[in-house]
Design a protein around this motif. Structure first.
Motif, PDB file in Angstrom:
ATOM      1  N   ILE A 111      39.565  16.343  49.966  1.00 45.22           N
ATOM      2  CA  ILE A 111      38.762  15.874  48.840  1.00 45.22           C
ATOM      3  C   ILE A 111      39.493  16.287  47.563  1.00 45.22           C
ATOM      4  O   ILE A 111      39.840  17.458  47.402  1.00 45.22           O
ATOM      5  CB  ILE A 111      37.347  16.487  48.850  1.00 45.22           C
ATOM      6  CG1 ILE A 111      36.654  16.195  50.184  1.00 45.22           C
ATOM      7  CG2 ILE A 111      36.514  15.948  47.695  1.00 45.22           C
ATOM      8  CD1 ILE A 111      35.348  16.946  50.360  1.00 45.22           C
ATOM      9  N   PRO A 112      39.762  15.358  46.657  1.00 43.41           N
ATOM     10  CA  PRO A 112      40.535  15.676  45.455  1.00 43.41           C
ATOM     11  C   PRO A 112      40.009  16.899  44.701  1.00 43.41           C
ATOM     12  O   PRO A 112      38.805  17.026  44.455  1.00 43.41           O
ATOM     13  CB  PRO A 112      40.392  14.402  44.608  1.00 43.41           C
ATOM     14  CG  PRO A 112      40.206  13.314  45.615  1.00 43.41           C
ATOM     15  CD  PRO A 112      39.374  13.937  46.703  1.00 43.41           C
ATOM     16  N   ASP A 113      40.937  17.800  44.371  1.00 44.62           N
ATOM     17  CA  ASP A 113      40.685  18.991  43.549  1.00 44.62           C
ATOM     18  C   ASP A 113      39.849  20.058  44.241  1.00 44.62           C
ATOM     19  O   ASP A 113      39.592  21.111  43.659  1.00 44.62           O
ATOM     20  CB  ASP A 113      40.036  18.611  42.214  1.00 44.62           C
ATOM     21  CG  ASP A 113      40.252  19.679  41.139  1.00 44.62           C
ATOM     22  OD1 ASP A 113      41.251  20.417  41.226  1.00 44.62           O
ATOM     23  OD2 ASP A 113      39.411  19.779  40.219  1.00 44.62           O
ATOM     24  N   LEU A 114      39.401  19.798  45.475  1.00 48.98           N
ATOM     25  CA  LEU A 114      38.597  20.781  46.197  1.00 48.98           C
ATOM     26  C   LEU A 114      39.363  21.293  47.404  1.00 48.98           C
ATOM     27  O   LEU A 114      40.054  20.534  48.078  1.00 48.98           O
ATOM     28  CB  LEU A 114      37.272  20.169  46.663  1.00 48.98           C
ATOM     29  CG  LEU A 114      36.324  19.671  45.579  1.00 48.98           C
ATOM     30  CD1 LEU A 114      35.092  19.026  46.221  1.00 48.98           C
ATOM     31  CD2 LEU A 114      35.901  20.798  44.631  1.00 48.98           C
ATOM     32  N   GLN A 115      39.245  22.580  47.681  1.00 49.18           N
ATOM     33  CA  GLN A 115      39.883  23.157  48.848  1.00 49.18           C
ATOM     34  C   GLN A 115      38.889  24.067  49.567  1.00 49.18           C
ATOM     35  O   GLN A 115      38.277  24.939  48.959  1.00 49.18           O
ATOM     36  CB  GLN A 115      41.121  23.959  48.452  1.00 49.18           C
ATOM     37  CG  GLN A 115      41.897  24.497  49.659  1.00 49.18           C
ATOM     38  CD  GLN A 115      43.267  25.021  49.268  1.00 49.18           C
ATOM     39  OE1 GLN A 115      43.873  24.558  48.304  1.00 49.18           O
ATOM     40  NE2 GLN A 115      43.766  25.986  50.014  1.00 49.18           N
ATOM     41  N   LEU A 116      38.730  23.824  50.870  1.00 43.70           N
ATOM     42  CA  LEU A 116      37.911  24.700  51.699  1.00 43.70           C
ATOM     43  C   LEU A 116      38.776  25.864  52.157  1.00 43.70           C
ATOM     44  O   LEU A 116      39.902  25.666  52.618  1.00 43.70           O
ATOM     45  CB  LEU A 116      37.368  23.942  52.908  1.00 43.70           C
ATOM     46  CG  LEU A 116      36.453  22.753  52.615  1.00 43.70           C
ATOM     47  CD1 LEU A 116      35.997  22.107  53.919  1.00 43.70           C
ATOM     48  CD2 LEU A 116      35.249  23.177  51.788  1.00 43.70           C
ATOM     49  N   ILE A 117      38.254  27.076  52.020  1.00 37.82           N
ATOM     50  CA  ILE A 117      39.013  28.257  52.420  1.00 37.82           C
ATOM     51  C   ILE A 117      38.152  29.138  53.316  1.00 37.82           C
ATOM     52  O   ILE A 117      36.940  29.258  53.128  1.00 37.82           O
ATOM     53  CB  ILE A 117      39.505  29.058  51.202  1.00 37.82           C
ATOM     54  CG1 ILE A 117      38.339  29.552  50.343  1.00 37.82           C
ATOM     55  CG2 ILE A 117      40.457  28.212  50.361  1.00 37.82           C
ATOM     56  CD1 ILE A 117      38.763  30.495  49.233  1.00 37.82           C
ATOM     57  N   LEU A 118      38.782  29.727  54.311  1.00 38.54           N
ATOM     58  CA  LEU A 118      38.091  30.600  55.256  1.00 38.54           C
ATOM     59  C   LEU A 118      38.705  31.984  55.136  1.00 38.54           C
ATOM     60  O   LEU A 118      39.832  32.213  55.568  1.00 38.54           O
ATOM     61  CB  LEU A 118      38.250  30.053  56.677  1.00 38.54           C
ATOM     62  CG  LEU A 118      37.425  30.730  57.778  1.00 38.54           C
ATOM     63  CD1 LEU A 118      35.931  30.585  57.500  1.00 38.54           C
ATOM     64  CD2 LEU A 118      37.776  30.137  59.129  1.00 38.54           C
ATOM     65  N   ILE A 119      37.973  32.917  54.533  1.00 41.22           N
ATOM     66  CA  ILE A 119      38.500  34.240  54.218  1.00 41.22           C
ATOM     67  C   ILE A 119      37.788  35.318  55.044  1.00 41.22           C
ATOM     68  O   ILE A 119      36.571  35.454  54.978  1.00 41.22           O
ATOM     69  CB  ILE A 119      38.321  34.561  52.721  1.00 41.22           C
ATOM     70  CG1 ILE A 119      38.972  33.476  51.861  1.00 41.22           C
ATOM     71  CG2 ILE A 119      38.888  35.940  52.394  1.00 41.22           C
ATOM     72  CD1 ILE A 119      40.460  33.380  51.984  1.00 41.22           C
TER      73      ILE A 119
END
Length: 288
Positions: A111-119
């Motif tokens: 999705i443009p400009d969005l990043q899912l992160i798993l921390i």
């Protein structure tokens, strides 16, 4: 939402530990399988109907939490701290496999400009490793790193740094730096971040809880109380220049989501969240 809650309670037996992060790379022309599609739609709907809305459909919050995972795979035996063999695949493999399906779905999202992160959280909870799935608006994060370079610069974090690196660094920092860093990332105003950190310093020194009030911005799931919340000193009066600006900007984002939402409803009242966001950003590009 009931169906989503049941799904997440089964799947999101949440988390993992450490000062590292699962690498999330956006990909193109990849099709979700049915499970991945349901997972992504479910977690994004949770976000859209709570405080992550202000990251997903706006720039009010550089980062927002989506869901948390908790898995019984932590090492709670100090005698094994130097060992390379902590987990037994026969016992723990099912949890790693569940985590793998989550990572696979995340890696396919684009999705443009969005990043899912798993921390992974730095500190384990007995046998549990906890991981937080969050969403970051990359342009807002870059602006924040520049605006607050006096703080973030000490870690070598500058605009353009991968969101995984930024959040993992803050997660593994000193607790007061961690609280301040998360406060900025979650979009709280400066005075609220200062109060939050100083209140804990005072409590640690005196042993007394510092009284506070809460400022709330409404969300779809909590239109009255709101679950985008930050605290400020008891007796302080919120200001038009800071708090009202945040509030009214949040309301405009929420109204926009309400307008869009009915166009993406499934027959069971769940939302085609991924398609909603992709269509929104495609239309945004056309408008420019």
């Amino acid at each position: 939402m009931k169906r989503i809650a049941i799904f997440l309670s089964i799947l999101l037996i949440v988390v993992f530990v450490g000062c590292s992060s699962q690498r999330v790379k956006p990909s193109t022309n990849i099709i979700f399988n049915s499970y991945e599609q349901y997972f992504i739609d479910s977690v994004l709907q949770v976000g859209l109907e709570n405080e992550a809305l202000f990251t997903l459909l706006g720039d009010l919050k550089p980062m927002s939490s989506l869901v948390t995972f908790n898995y019984p795979i932590a090492n709670n035996d100090s005698t094994k701290n130097s060992s390379s063999k902590i987990l037994d695949r026969a016992i723990h493999g099912k949890y790693l496999d569940r985590l793998q399906t989550v990572v696979n779905a995340i890696n396919k999202s684009n999705i443009p400009d969005l990043q899912l992160i798993l921390i992974p959280y730095q500190t384990p909870q007995k046998k549990s490793r906890i991981l937080q799935l969050s969403v970051v608006r990359k342009s807002s994060l870059d602006s924040l790193l520049k605006a607050k370079e006096e703080f973030f610069g000490q870690f070598g974090l500058v605009p353009g740094t991968d969101p995984n690196v930024v959040v993992s660094t803050i997660e593994c920092s000193d607790r007061f730096e961690r609280w301040r860093g998360y406060g900025y990332l979650f979009g709280y105003p400066d005075y609220a971040v200062d109060f939050f950190v100083n209140a804990f310093l005072e409590t640690e020194s005196t042993g007394k809880f510092v009284e506070r009030s809460a400022f709330r911005i409404p969300t779809y799931s909590m239109p009255e109380a709101g679950n985008f919340v930050y605290t400020y000193p008891k007796g302080h009066t919120p200001t038009a220049e800071v708090d009202s600006v945040i509030y009214h900007k949040g309301v405009r984002i929420l109204d926009n989501y309400k307008t869009m939402r009915n166009k993406y409803l499934n027959s069971d009242s769940t939302v085609q969240s991924y398609k909603l966001l992709q269509d929104y950003y495609k239309s945004s590009v056309k408008r420019k």
